[in-house]
Design an enzyme around this catalytic site. Structure first.
Site, PDB file in Angstrom:
ATOM      1  N   HIS A  80     -19.023 -20.308 -58.201  1.00  0.00           N
ATOM      2  CA  HIS A  80     -17.918 -19.686 -57.470  1.00  0.00           C
ATOM      3  C   HIS A  80     -16.575 -20.149 -58.054  1.00  0.00           C
ATOM      4  O   HIS A  80     -15.654 -19.341 -58.233  1.00  0.00           O
ATOM      5  CB  HIS A  80     -18.028 -20.053 -55.990  1.00  0.00           C
ATOM      6  CG  HIS A  80     -17.010 -19.422 -55.101  1.00  0.00           C
ATOM      7  ND1 HIS A  80     -16.927 -18.077 -54.902  1.00  0.00           N
ATOM      8  CD2 HIS A  80     -16.020 -19.995 -54.365  1.00  0.00           C
ATOM      9  CE1 HIS A  80     -15.930 -17.821 -54.067  1.00  0.00           C
ATOM     10  NE2 HIS A  80     -15.359 -18.968 -53.733  1.00  0.00           N
ATOM     11  N   GLN A  82     -16.011 -21.176 -61.122  1.00  0.00           N
ATOM     12  CA  GLN A  82     -15.847 -20.540 -62.430  1.00  0.00           C
ATOM     13  C   GLN A  82     -15.389 -19.091 -62.266  1.00  0.00           C
ATOM     14  O   GLN A  82     -14.559 -18.600 -63.028  1.00  0.00           O
ATOM     15  CB  GLN A  82     -17.155 -20.600 -63.212  1.00  0.00           C
ATOM     16  CG  GLN A  82     -17.548 -21.990 -63.654  1.00  0.00           C
ATOM     17  CD  GLN A  82     -16.532 -22.583 -64.614  1.00  0.00           C
ATOM     18  OE1 GLN A  82     -15.857 -23.548 -64.290  1.00  0.00           O
ATOM     19  NE2 GLN A  82     -16.400 -22.000 -65.777  1.00  0.00           N
ATOM     20  N   HIS A  84     -13.613 -17.909 -59.768  1.00  0.00           N
ATOM     21  CA  HIS A  84     -12.194 -17.974 -59.385  1.00  0.00           C
ATOM     22  C   HIS A  84     -11.319 -18.186 -60.614  1.00  0.00           C
ATOM     23  O   HIS A  84     -10.275 -17.549 -60.763  1.00  0.00           O
ATOM     24  CB  HIS A  84     -11.947 -19.118 -58.393  1.00  0.00           C
ATOM     25  CG  HIS A  84     -12.046 -18.705 -56.972  1.00  0.00           C
ATOM     26  ND1 HIS A  84     -10.978 -18.204 -56.267  1.00  0.00           N
ATOM     27  CD2 HIS A  84     -13.082 -18.724 -56.111  1.00  0.00           C
ATOM     28  CE1 HIS A  84     -11.352 -17.927 -55.037  1.00  0.00           C
ATOM     29  NE2 HIS A  84     -12.634 -18.240 -54.910  1.00  0.00           N
TER      30      HIS A  84
END
Length: 113
Positions: A80, A82, A84
């Site tokens: 998650h 990564q 973002h």
């Protein structure tokens, strides 16, 4: 020594924090460019870059550790984080393009006056 799950969660949350800040700065840069406030827009891009540097530092450290044989505890929160980071990078790239576009629009408007 491998990174514990708890450590990985903290690193992941820090990536999310810095990526989110970078994305916010990039979006603010777009809004400023829309008002033809290019000096301020560029300052927001610089702030976004500072946040990216922080996130990249964490990411690079994890990559180096893994390259040196350390096992990383891959968690959904890391994936998650990564996501973002990559999304924020895309927003910044688009912000740079939009700033350039707004500069050209301003020049065209001035030429037509």
């Amino acid at each position: 020594m491998s990174t514990t799950t708890e450590e990985m969660q903290m690193l992941s949350f820090n990536i999310i924090l810095h990526a989110g800040n970078a994305r916010s700065h990039a979006m603010e840069a777009i809004a400023l460019a829309k008002e033809y406030k290019f000096v301020e827009a560029n300052k927001k891009i610089e702030q976004a870059e500072e946040e990216f540097n922080e996130a990249h530092h964490i990411q690079t450290d994890l990559l180096q550790k893994e390259a040196n044989g350390e096992k990383n505890n891959i968690t959904v929160i890391l994936i998650h984080a990564q996501d973002h980071l990559m999304t924020a990078m895309t927003v910044k790239d688009l912000a740079l393009e939009m700033i350039d576009m707004y500069k050209k629009m301003e020049a065209i408007e001035e030429a037509n006056q």
